[in-house]
Design a protein around this motif. Sequence first.
Motif, short mmCIF file in Angstrom:
data_model
loop_
_atom_site.label_atom_id
_atom_site.label_comp_id
_atom_site.label_asym_id
_atom_site.label_seq_id
_atom_site.Cartn_x
_atom_site.Cartn_y
_atom_site.Cartn_z
N UNK A 44 0.59 -1.73 -0.57
CA UNK A 44 -0.26 -0.36 0.18
C UNK A 44 1.04 0.80 0.02
N UNK A 45 1.87 0.65 1.09
CA UNK A 45 2.81 2.19 0.62
C UNK A 45 3.25 2.48 -0.32
N UNK A 46 4.06 1.23 -0.85
CA UNK A 46 4.16 1.55 -2.61
C UNK A 46 3.08 2.12 -3.68
N UNK A 47 2.48 1.20 -3.22
CA UNK A 47 1.44 2.05 -4.19
C UNK A 47 0.74 3.82 -4.74
N UNK A 48 0.71 3.87 -2.69
CA UNK A 48 0.54 5.41 -2.49
C UNK A 48 1.18 6.76 -2.98
N UNK A 49 2.76 5.26 -2.50
CA UNK A 49 4.45 6.71 -3.35
C UNK A 49 4.09 7.02 -5.26
N UNK A 50 3.44 5.49 -5.96
CA UNK A 50 3.86 6.23 -7.74
C UNK A 50 2.10 6.55 -7.83
N UNK A 51 1.58 6.45 -6.93
CA UNK A 51 -0.39 6.49 -7.06
C UNK A 51 0.75 8.81 -7.27
N UNK A 52 1.19 9.47 -6.38
CA UNK A 52 1.17 10.39 -6.41
C UNK A 52 2.79 10.55 -6.81
N UNK A 53 3.13 10.22 -7.26
CA UNK A 53 4.67 10.27 -8.70
C UNK A 53 5.29 10.61 -8.20
N UNK A 54 6.24 10.30 -6.79
CA UNK A 54 6.83 10.94 -6.03
C UNK A 54 8.25 10.21 -6.11
N UNK A 55 8.37 9.40 -7.45
CA UNK A 55 10.08 8.99 -7.71
C UNK A 55 10.53 9.42 -8.55
N UNK A 56 11.63 8.54 -9.51
CA UNK A 56 11.66 8.92 -10.95
C UNK A 56 11.00 9.10 -11.37
N UNK A 57 10.76 10.09 -12.49
CA UNK A 57 9.88 10.01 -13.64
C UNK A 57 9.56 9.25 -14.58
N UNK A 58 11.02 8.69 -14.68
CA UNK A 58 11.91 7.78 -15.67
C UNK A 58 11.08 6.11 -15.28
N UNK A 59 10.17 6.05 -14.96
CA UNK A 59 9.39 4.10 -14.06
C UNK A 59 8.64 4.79 -13.87
N UNK A 60 7.31 3.76 -13.81
CA UNK A 60 6.46 3.58 -13.11
C UNK A 60 6.08 3.05 -12.98
N UNK A 61 4.89 2.53 -12.19
CA UNK A 61 3.90 0.93 -11.61
C UNK A 61 2.62 1.31 -11.04
N UNK A 62 1.48 1.20 -11.21
CA UNK A 62 0.53 0.86 -10.11
C UNK A 62 -0.14 -1.11 -10.76
N UNK A 63 -1.43 -1.09 -10.16
CA UNK A 63 -2.00 -2.64 -10.11
C UNK A 63 -2.68 -2.76 -11.44
N UNK A 64 -2.37 -3.76 -12.15
CA UNK A 64 -3.17 -4.00 -12.85
C UNK A 64 -4.19 -4.18 -12.82
N UNK A 65 -4.93 -4.36 -11.72
CA UNK A 65 -6.04 -4.60 -11.33
C UNK A 65 -6.82 -3.80 -9.99
N UNK A 66 -7.36 -2.00 -10.05
CA UNK A 66 -7.38 -1.46 -8.53
C UNK A 66 -7.97 -2.39 -7.75
N UNK A 67 -9.59 -3.14 -7.72
CA UNK A 67 -9.82 -4.16 -7.28
C UNK A 67 -9.18 -5.30 -6.73
#
Length: 146
Positions: free
Chosen positions: A19-42
Amino acid sequence: MQRTASGETVIVPRNFKLLEELEHSEKGLGDMAISYGLVDSGDTFLANWNGGILGPPGTQHDSRFYELRIHCGERYPAVPPDVRFISRINMGCVDQKTGVVLHNKLPATRNWNRNMGIEQVLLSLRSEMCSDSNRRLRQPADGMTF
């Protein structure tokens, strides 16, 4: 794993870490050259993720976008996630038949510890694209998949 002010070691549960990793990704807090998120939000188990890496400039990967699938199994973060390229890529740490990232050939997964996460794996892959052994490797046509 985290340390408290009194020096105790606390092992963060799998879902809290994800959940911490998901929040970090959704807020765009990391390196902008990479992206990640859940395949299915459910996905209540937070197991299956999409990933993306923008190829580094000055390499054969320049201006390419690589799509990946990431699976965080039940033992994550004690063990690294399983990562597979969807986009075809030619790199020493990727199985050329399946697109699977070889844990023993990628620094982040070879030297894994539970404080690491999906972001470190993607950054390690991008760094490998810049390595002497991969930066000049001829790449398949853009848009090809495994």
